[in-house]
Structures are given as structure tokens and as C-alpha cells.
Write a protein that holds these residues in place. Structure first.
Motif, PDB file in Angstrom:
ATOM      1  N   ARG A   1       0.868  -1.272  -0.050  1.00 29.12           N
ATOM      2  CA  ARG A   1       0.059   0.177   0.141  1.00 29.12           C
ATOM      3  C   ARG A   1       0.838   1.199   0.112  1.00 29.12           C
ATOM      4  O   ARG A   1       1.768   1.456   0.727  1.00 29.12           O
ATOM      5  CB  ARG A   1      -0.918  -0.215   1.103  1.00 29.12           C
ATOM      6  N   TYR A   2       0.706   2.305  -0.932  1.00 33.45           N
ATOM      7  CA  TYR A   2       1.223   3.571  -0.987  1.00 33.45           C
ATOM      8  C   TYR A   2       0.482   4.561  -0.497  1.00 33.45           C
ATOM      9  O   TYR A   2      -0.669   4.834  -1.230  1.00 33.45           O
ATOM     10  CB  TYR A   2       1.695   3.506  -2.228  1.00 33.45           C
ATOM     11  N   ASN A   3       0.548   5.173   0.557  1.00 31.25           N
ATOM     12  CA  ASN A   3      -0.107   6.123   1.445  1.00 31.25           C
ATOM     13  C   ASN A   3      -1.509   5.129   1.426  1.00 31.25           C
ATOM     14  O   ASN A   3      -1.493   4.234   2.109  1.00 31.25           O
ATOM     15  CB  ASN A   3      -0.377   7.337   0.510  1.00 31.25           C
TER      16      ASN A   3
ATOM     17  N   PHE B   1      -3.863   0.889  -2.227  1.00 30.48           N
ATOM     18  CA  PHE B   1      -3.279  -0.468  -2.432  1.00 30.48           C
ATOM     19  C   PHE B   1      -2.878  -0.517  -3.835  1.00 30.48           C
ATOM     20  O   PHE B   1      -3.341  -0.076  -4.713  1.00 30.48           O
ATOM     21  CB  PHE B   1      -4.500  -1.334  -2.359  1.00 30.48           C
ATOM     22  N   ARG B   2      -1.428  -1.105  -3.726  1.00 31.58           N
ATOM     23  CA  ARG B   2      -0.942  -1.351  -5.148  1.00 31.58           C
ATOM     24  C   ARG B   2      -1.606  -2.341  -5.924  1.00 31.58           C
ATOM     25  O   ARG B   2      -1.817  -3.533  -5.450  1.00 31.58           O
ATOM     26  CB  ARG B   2       0.533  -1.713  -4.575  1.00 31.58           C
TER      27      ARG B   2
ATOM     28  N   TRP C   1       4.879   4.054   2.699  1.00 31.80           N
ATOM     29  CA  TRP C   1       4.201   2.456   2.362  1.00 31.80           C
ATOM     30  C   TRP C   1       4.065   2.025   3.440  1.00 31.80           C
ATOM     31  O   TRP C   1       4.695   1.949   4.696  1.00 31.80           O
ATOM     32  CB  TRP C   1       5.653   1.740   1.764  1.00 31.80           C
ATOM     33  N   TRP C   2       2.970   0.916   3.397  1.00 27.82           N
ATOM     34  CA  TRP C   2       2.842  -0.157   4.318  1.00 27.82           C
ATOM     35  C   TRP C   2       2.983  -1.480   3.663  1.00 27.82           C
ATOM     36  O   TRP C   2       2.584  -1.629   2.552  1.00 27.82           O
ATOM     37  CB  TRP C   2       1.280  -0.041   5.031  1.00 27.82           C
TER      38      TRP C   2
ATOM     39  N   VAL D   1      -1.241  -8.402  -8.419  1.00 28.25           N
ATOM     40  CA  VAL D   1      -1.379  -7.592  -7.116  1.00 28.25           C
ATOM     41  C   VAL D   1      -0.324  -8.346  -6.270  1.00 28.25           C
ATOM     42  O   VAL D   1       0.054  -9.453  -6.440  1.00 28.25           O
ATOM     43  CB  VAL D   1      -2.717  -7.910  -6.924  1.00 28.25           C
ATOM     44  N   PRO D   2      -0.126  -7.589  -5.200  1.00 28.47           N
ATOM     45  CA  PRO D   2       0.947  -7.980  -4.469  1.00 28.47           C
ATOM     46  C   PRO D   2       0.518  -9.335  -3.798  1.00 28.47           C
ATOM     47  O   PRO D   2      -0.497  -9.470  -3.102  1.00 28.47           O
ATOM     48  CB  PRO D   2       0.804  -6.962  -3.135  1.00 28.47           C
TER      49      PRO D   2
END
Length: 275
Positions: A135-137, A140-141, A184-185, A149-150
Motif C-alpha cells: 500500500r502506498y499512502n 493499495f498497489r 508505504w505499508w 497484485v501484491p
């Protein structure tokens, strides 16, 4: 004439609920006789032996299908092999729960000590880790294809050895002055645990070596307070003390909790610096 006992009597004698005795019969552990007229089940001393053997084997946590084979079919060598396999299984379980116990103790220790670390900057090397960012801010990426997807399932299935981890997109003091920082999370795991648990890291996780850092603990409350809390409680105090931030800070969630009328989050963070 051999004595026969009703199911209620056997239940009281052996401390086995009647429903369980029915289940044991269904599993094939015992085959009591049935009265043709009343349909009552009757157990003899032979049946009691089978029930006791089944309870004994169940105490070693053998599956019911295996117990049925042992009490009805297996020879000595077969039983020996099953005992040996169960021994390996129980050893694995002991190791598994020993690992969980150690992780739980570590988390409990953090809860007992984090208050003393808030606002204090301590020189400490950051942990070596692989970080799988998803996740960026608050976004979700995602990729063009659903297959890209991740890959999180292979990671979160290894909780608690995989930790909720964030990375602040800051590399210099001047970045802090810009205000709106990105982050990032993701989930992190030590290289040692990644090898032990066969967690996939190749091409989906970034490697972070241990770095000379300043360690501290900070708090944030509701949504959208995370970045301001990092800036005010961690990054600005570091800069005021004359340190130069030289790489992206990395941190982990310690706990989310409810304190009276507010929601509170506690994080630990390592900030790579040079004096």
C-alpha cells in the motif's frame, strides 16, 4: 451369561458423553450389540476394552481414522510405525508452539516497555528484513493483471513471524521540510525466518540491511494522523538534535487500542542517520 451394560451406564463409568459413544461407534472404535425389540445398545467387557484403548490412543492426539485402524486392524509393526509418525508430529507441534510462545512474549514485552521509549531517541541498529509493500499512502498497489497484485497470502499465513511494517519516503532532512510525506505499508520478515518458513521474497520484496539508526516510539490517533505524528514526534526532533537523515525510516506497528474516548496506535521506528 456375560454381563451387558446400557450406554448410559458406560457413559457414567468411563466419563464419556453418550453423544461421544455414538460417535465412537460411527468411527468403528466399538460395535455394541443391539436389542432387536428395543433397539437399545448393550456393551460387554470386550467393548469396554476397545473404548479404553480408543481413549488411550486419543490422548496422544491420533486422528480417529488412525485409531480405528489400530484397534481393529494393525499388527505390532504397523502400530510402532504409527507411534513413530505421531512422535514426529508432536515434536513439530512442540516446536511450533514454542515459536509462538517466544513471539507472544516479545509482543508482551513491547507493551510493557513502549511508554518509556516515547520521545526518547536511542542509537540502535535497525533489524535486517525483507519488506513486501502492498500500500502506498492510502492506495493499495495494483497492477494491470489480477495475477500481479501484491502477493500477500503467502506472507500473512505466517503471522506472527511476519510483522506489519511501514517505510517513510524520506531520505534527507530537506524532505521533512516539504511537509506532505509519502509512505508505504507492507509486511516484513527477517531473512532467517523467511528461509525457515519458505516465505517467497524473490522479486516481490525489498531487502533492507541492518543500519545505524535512531530508535524511538511514537503514537498516532485516528485516521490521517499517522504522517503528522511521524513528522512532529520523530523526524523534527531528530533534525533539531543535529542528525542528518540518510535513508528511508522503517517502523512497525506495536499495538492498536482504545484508550477511554480515543483510538490510539503505537509504532516503533528506526531512522538511519549520520551526525
Amino acid at each position: 451369561m456375560e454381563a451387558r451394560y446400557k450406554i448410559g451406564t458406560i457413559s457414567k463409568l468411563l466419563g464419556i458423553p453418550i453423544q461421544t459413544l455414538h460417535y465412537y461407534e460411527k468411527c468403528g472404535f466399538v460395535t455394541p450389540s443391539k436389542d432387536e425389540h428395543s433397539n437399545y445398545r448393550y456393551y460387554n467387557t470386550w467393548d469396554i476394552n476397545y473404548l479404553l484403548d480408543s481413549k488411550f490412543l486419543r490422548s496422544f492426539e491420533f486422528p480417529n481414522t488412525v485409531i480405528e485402524q489400530i484397534v481393529n486392524k494393525d499388527d505390532v509393526q504397523s502400530i510402532y510405525s504409527r507411534y513413530e509418525s505421531q512422535e514426529y508430529y508432536l515434536l513439530h507441534q512442540i516446536q511450533h508452539y514454542q515459536g509462538l510462545l517466544e513471539e507472544l512474549h516479545t509482543e508482551k514485552t513491547k507493551l510493557a516497555r513502549f511508554e518509556k521509549a516515547i520521545g526518547k531517541l536511542v542509537e540502535r541498529r535497525s533489524p535486517e528484513m525483507f519488506l513486501n509493500s502492498y500500500r502506498y499512502n492510502n492506495q493499495f498497489r495494483t497492477m494491470d493483471s489480477e495475477e500481479e497484485v501484491p502477493q500477500l497470502f503467502d506472507w500473512i499465513s505466517h503471522f506472527p513471524y511476519v510483522k506489519a511494517t511501514f517505510m517513510i519516503d524520506v531520505e534527507t532532512n530537506s524532505d521533512v521540510s516539504k511537509g506532505n510525506l509519502d509512505y508505504w505499508w507492507g509486511f516484513s520478515v527477517s531473512p532467517k525466518k523467511a528461509r525457515e518458513l519458505s516465505i517467497p521474497t524473490f522479486e516481490i520484496a525489498d531487502y533492507f540491511p541492518a543500519r545505524n539508526s535512531l530508535y524511538t516510539v511514537f503514537k498516532a490517533s485516528a485516521q490521517d494522523t499517522f504522517v503528522p505524528s511521524v513528522v512532529e514526534q520523530v523526524l523534527k526532533p531528530i533534525i533539531r538534535q543535529g542528525y542528518e537523515i540518510v535513508d528511508k525510516p522503517i517502523g512497525r506497528l506495536i499495538i492498536r487500542s482504545h484508550q477511554e474516548d480515543r483510538y490510539e496506535r503505537v509504532f516503533e521506528i528506526w531512522v538511519p542517520v549520520e551526525e
